[in-house]
Motif scaffolding. Structure first.
Motif: not given
Length: 81
Positions: A36-37, A42-45, A54-58, A65-69
């Motif tokens: 859920r986290m 992903i949903r809130i950006g 992006v959407q979870p099904f991307y 370049n995958l970035t986690l903020y």
């Protein structure tokens, strides 16, 4: 409880990481994070691909370049008796 605010994490997608959905990739990479986290981030950006939401099904592509903020990690201290 201490809270650690991590700096943005950046991951460049390679050939063996590509052609899978972003949610499944994150489940495999960060096994201790609840699903859920990951979906909420992903949903809130808070998780972006090439600086875009992006959407979870991307499906991941080579050289993305995958970035986690700012994902919060809580550390619980055990009491010693």
């Amino acid at each position: 409880m201490n809270t650690i605010h991590a700096k943005p994490i950046s991951i460049i997608i390679t050939k063996h990481m590509s052609e899978q959905r972003i949610d499944n990739f994150l489940f495999k990479t960060f096994k201790k994070l609840p699903k859920r986290m990951i979906y909420r981030s992903i949903r809130i950006g808070k998780i972006k691909i090439n600086k875009k939401k992006v959407q979870p099904f991307y499906k991941l592509k080579i050289h993305d370049n995958l970035t986690l903020y700012s994902i919060k990690i809580e550390i619980k201290k055990k009491k010693l008796i």
